[in-house]
Design a protein around this motif. Structure first.
Motif, mmCIF file in Angstrom:
data_model
loop_
_atom_site.group_PDB
_atom_site.id
_atom_site.type_symbol
_atom_site.label_atom_id
_atom_site.label_comp_id
_atom_site.label_asym_id
_atom_site.label_seq_id
_atom_site.Cartn_x
_atom_site.Cartn_y
_atom_site.Cartn_z
ATOM 1 N N ASP A 2 76.889 3.890 -128.111
ATOM 2 C CA ASP A 2 75.935 2.768 -128.537
ATOM 3 C C ASP A 2 77.187 2.065 -129.369
ATOM 4 O O ASP A 2 77.175 2.637 -130.669
ATOM 5 C CB ASP A 2 74.906 3.279 -129.147
ATOM 6 C CG ASP A 2 73.906 2.168 -129.568
ATOM 7 O OD1 ASP A 2 74.217 0.986 -129.386
ATOM 8 O OD2 ASP A 2 72.969 2.232 -130.382
ATOM 9 N N TYR A 22 68.945 -10.422 -114.388
ATOM 10 C CA TYR A 22 69.539 -9.575 -115.192
ATOM 11 C C TYR A 22 69.334 -10.241 -116.557
ATOM 12 O O TYR A 22 69.839 -11.327 -116.749
ATOM 13 C CB TYR A 22 70.903 -8.798 -115.016
ATOM 14 C CG TYR A 22 70.981 -8.112 -113.809
ATOM 15 C CD1 TYR A 22 70.248 -6.844 -113.366
ATOM 16 C CD2 TYR A 22 71.572 -8.726 -112.385
ATOM 17 C CE1 TYR A 22 70.413 -6.162 -112.352
ATOM 18 C CE2 TYR A 22 71.446 -8.083 -111.279
ATOM 19 C CZ TYR A 22 71.024 -6.785 -111.280
ATOM 20 O OH TYR A 22 70.844 -6.191 -110.025
ATOM 21 N N THR A 25 70.832 -7.037 -123.160
ATOM 22 C CA THR A 25 70.214 -6.146 -124.055
ATOM 23 C C THR A 25 71.081 -5.997 -125.305
ATOM 24 O O THR A 25 70.790 -6.641 -126.597
ATOM 25 C CB THR A 25 69.580 -4.854 -123.877
ATOM 26 O OG1 THR A 25 68.514 -5.093 -122.922
ATOM 27 C CG2 THR A 25 68.890 -4.372 -125.210
ATOM 28 N N LEU A 38 73.973 -2.957 -121.724
ATOM 29 C CA LEU A 38 72.762 -2.316 -121.449
ATOM 30 C C LEU A 38 72.070 -3.573 -120.995
ATOM 31 O O LEU A 38 71.964 -4.705 -121.749
ATOM 32 C CB LEU A 38 72.212 -1.573 -122.544
ATOM 33 C CG LEU A 38 71.089 -0.848 -122.319
ATOM 34 C CD1 LEU A 38 71.368 0.339 -121.420
ATOM 35 C CD2 LEU A 38 70.408 -0.188 -123.545
ATOM 36 N N SER A 40 68.435 -5.240 -118.500
ATOM 37 C CA SER A 40 67.252 -4.951 -117.959
ATOM 38 C C SER A 40 67.220 -5.947 -116.764
ATOM 39 O O SER A 40 67.473 -6.799 -116.619
ATOM 40 C CB SER A 40 65.815 -5.344 -118.747
ATOM 41 O OG SER A 40 65.873 -6.640 -119.401
ATOM 42 N N ASP A 41 66.470 -5.349 -115.646
ATOM 43 C CA ASP A 41 66.651 -6.336 -114.202
ATOM 44 C C ASP A 41 65.104 -6.703 -114.470
ATOM 45 O O ASP A 41 64.287 -6.948 -115.166
ATOM 46 C CB ASP A 41 66.671 -5.337 -113.220
ATOM 47 C CG ASP A 41 65.786 -4.349 -112.844
ATOM 48 O OD1 ASP A 41 64.594 -4.137 -113.563
ATOM 49 O OD2 ASP A 41 65.958 -3.513 -112.003
ATOM 50 N N ASN A 44 62.152 -4.916 -115.062
ATOM 51 C CA ASN A 44 62.120 -4.581 -116.402
ATOM 52 C C ASN A 44 62.633 -2.955 -116.358
ATOM 53 O O ASN A 44 62.347 -2.036 -117.290
ATOM 54 C CB ASN A 44 60.640 -4.478 -116.728
ATOM 55 C CG ASN A 44 60.739 -4.309 -118.333
ATOM 56 O OD1 ASN A 44 61.769 -4.901 -118.821
ATOM 57 N ND2 ASN A 44 59.664 -3.785 -119.018
ATOM 58 N N ARG A 45 63.690 -2.806 -115.217
ATOM 59 C CA ARG A 45 64.174 -1.396 -115.313
ATOM 60 C C ARG A 45 65.489 -1.469 -116.159
ATOM 61 O O ARG A 45 66.199 -2.530 -115.806
ATOM 62 C CB ARG A 45 64.469 -0.883 -113.959
ATOM 63 C CG ARG A 45 63.100 -0.661 -113.251
ATOM 64 C CD ARG A 45 63.751 -0.182 -111.534
ATOM 65 N NE ARG A 45 64.210 -1.433 -111.065
ATOM 66 C CZ ARG A 45 64.722 -1.539 -109.765
ATOM 67 N NH1 ARG A 45 64.125 -0.679 -108.942
ATOM 68 N NH2 ARG A 45 65.210 -2.566 -109.351
ATOM 69 N N THR A 46 65.864 -0.407 -117.052
ATOM 70 C CA THR A 46 67.244 -0.451 -117.828
ATOM 71 C C THR A 46 68.342 -0.024 -116.695
ATOM 72 O O THR A 46 68.406 0.817 -115.854
ATOM 73 C CB THR A 46 67.189 0.653 -118.713
ATOM 74 O OG1 THR A 46 65.996 0.535 -119.649
ATOM 75 C CG2 THR A 46 68.287 0.619 -119.623
ATOM 76 N N PHE A 117 71.553 3.285 -115.237
ATOM 77 C CA PHE A 117 71.750 3.622 -116.539
ATOM 78 C C PHE A 117 71.679 5.090 -116.503
ATOM 79 O O PHE A 117 70.446 5.767 -116.047
ATOM 80 C CB PHE A 117 70.775 2.787 -117.510
ATOM 81 C CG PHE A 117 70.784 3.649 -118.944
ATOM 82 C CD1 PHE A 117 71.840 3.262 -119.707
ATOM 83 C CD2 PHE A 117 69.705 4.048 -119.264
ATOM 84 C CE1 PHE A 117 71.754 3.874 -121.165
ATOM 85 C CE2 PHE A 117 69.815 4.645 -120.394
ATOM 86 C CZ PHE A 117 70.694 4.701 -121.413
ATOM 87 N N GLU A 119 71.087 8.542 -118.884
ATOM 88 C CA GLU A 119 70.722 8.949 -120.166
ATOM 89 C C GLU A 119 71.651 10.124 -120.423
ATOM 90 O O GLU A 119 71.704 11.027 -119.706
ATOM 91 C CB GLU A 119 69.412 8.900 -120.476
ATOM 92 C CG GLU A 119 68.407 7.876 -120.525
ATOM 93 C CD GLU A 119 67.091 8.030 -121.177
ATOM 94 O OE1 GLU A 119 66.967 8.565 -122.455
ATOM 95 O OE2 GLU A 119 66.262 8.099 -120.480
#
Length: 436
Positions: A2, A22, A25, A38, A40-41, A44-46, A117, A119
């Motif tokens: 980050d 897209y 963020t 980073l 969102s599509d 609203n998916r990361t 993405f 995690e």
């Protein structure tokens, strides 16, 4: 990772791409080939968006990416083509340990790739901030997952070329995902004549062939990077970069890399050996592929031969019997029975034989010495008479003549007397030397 959105070259948060499909963020970081965001599509998916932005040869004019100058234009066009080709190649891959690619598109004078993405923490963060998580069990599982992913890539003619700690994401459950294929390379591209490529190296993790455009690359190249990755996990540091190692060897100096096999790190010896072999500077000396690495990991544990191994002693005894026909097997004779010298009374050494200077033996040394004294006294008296005869030449008041006397035989052993004659008469021309 980050990163703060403080890079002027990065697109600002809220920027829309592909007609609003897209929305950015924040910026995640910048590498050699591009910027990562980073986003969102539309559902609203990361997701992660990677922008082709080789900062060495391009700049940003508003939202547009343009070559830094006229001389950079052909290189930028080549990198752009490479970026899109690799995105298409990765979109065809389907492996649980390799990040999934959604699509690639062009916009703002450059190209973008949208991907899953993932995690978790990258391995570099883990080594720096939570090294306690790197237990032997976790490391074993991590390596097997990475090797499985690399084997999948290599079987399809794809090299990752950037197997480094910041490109491995580890989830809380211990699952590994290989990301960032910006430096990947397909052997199909080389066969089709697509040789104009921008190559990137990562000091400490890139093999020596990455530093030369004409050096052959292959699965062994990714194995070198994996060995460097292991070195980081085991020691907390990356190994010396390959270029420095080559330069020092060329200067006739020692390779600065210290093999893990020679250290006392509490690591499975098989992992030490695999790491050392993968970090060999010569490609033919390395582990060549994932299968070879696994063969070392799962192979027998090598151990030093015991000093008193009965099997070795038996082999030595057999060799002695075959090659030494005249020897009797068993203990050395010195241990079987006492030496003769210890059993028999010690005999006195024979008496010394004295000789004169001509080599004639002296049978009676005492008589010989007495004769020498007599002759010496006779010569002394003769010299005294000569001095007395010269008294009339002296002036009145002169000192009395000097009386020259002979050496007197001192007490002691016969040998001491003999030595006294030798010392006392050494300066005289008439002295006889004695050989003892």
């Amino acid at each position: 990772m980050d990163y703060a959105d403080d890079t002027v070259t990065a697109l600002p948060a809220g920027t829309e791409l592909l007609r609003g499909q897209y929305r950015i963020t924040r910026s995640l970081g910048q590498g050699g080939f591009g910027l990562t965001y980073l986003a969102s599509d539309s559902l609203n998916r990361t997701v992660v968006i990677k922008e082709c932005y080789p900062s060495q040869i391009c700049t940003r004019d508003g939202r547009q990416v343009v070559p830094s100058g006229a001389e950079s234009a052909p290189f930028f066009a080549s990198v752009l083509e490479q970026f899109q080709a690799e995105a298409h190649c990765l979109a065809e891959l389907d492996h649980p340990k390799i990040v999934a690619v959604h699509q690639t598109f062009t916009e703002n004078g450059t190209a973008y790739t949208a991907m899953d993405f993932v995690e978790g923490e990258d391995l570099h963060e883990l080594v720096d901030h939570a090294p306690g998580r790197l237990t032997p069990r976790l490391v074993d599982g991590l390596l097997r997952q990475v090797l499985d992913a690399l084997s999948y890539l290599h079987d399809r003619g794809v090299l990752h070329r950037d197997v480094a700690p910041d490109n491995l994401i580890l989830s809380e459950a211990g699952d590994v995902t290989l990301i960032d294929f910006g430096a990947s390379y397909s052997t199909d591209d080389a066969e089709n004549g697509q040789n104009q490529r921008m190559l990137a190296v990562k000091d400490g993790y890139s093999p020596p062939e990455f530093y030369g455009a004409d050096d052959a690359q292959g699965a062994h190249s990714d194995m070198y990077s994996l060995g460097a990755l292991c070195h980081l996990m085991f020691t907390g540091e990356a190994p010396p970069d390959a270029q420095t190692r080559l330069d020092m060897i060329a200067q006739g100096r020692m390779d600065p890399y210290v093999p893990l096999e020679s250290t006392d790190f509490e690591i499975d010896i098989r992992l030490k050996l695999a790491t050392d072999r993968s970090l060999a500077l010569t490609a033919t000396d390395r582990l060549g592929c994932a299968d070879e690495w696994l063969a070392v990991m799962d192979g027998p544990i090598p151990k030093p031969l015991p000093v008193f191994d009965p099997a070795v002693i038996g082999v030595i005894e057999e060799l002695v019997v075959k090659t030494n026909k005249v020897l009797t097997p068993g203990l050395p004779k010195v241990l079987q029975r006492p030496l003769k010298a210890l059993d028999e009374p010690r005999q006195a050494p024979p008496p010394k034989q004295y000789v004169d200077i001509f080599g004639n033996p002296i049978e009676d040394v005492e008589a010989y010495l007495d004769e020498q004294d007599r002759l010496s006294q006779k010569r002394s008296k003769s010299r005294t008479r000569l001095l007395l005869q010269g008294d009339h030449l002296r002036a009145s008041g002169a000192r009395a003549p000097v009386q020259v006397t002979s050496n007197q035989t001192s007490g002691g052993s016969l040998f001491e007397k003999f030595c006294d004659r030798l010392k006392g008469d050494r300066s005289s021309p008439n002295t006889r030397l004695f050989l003892i």
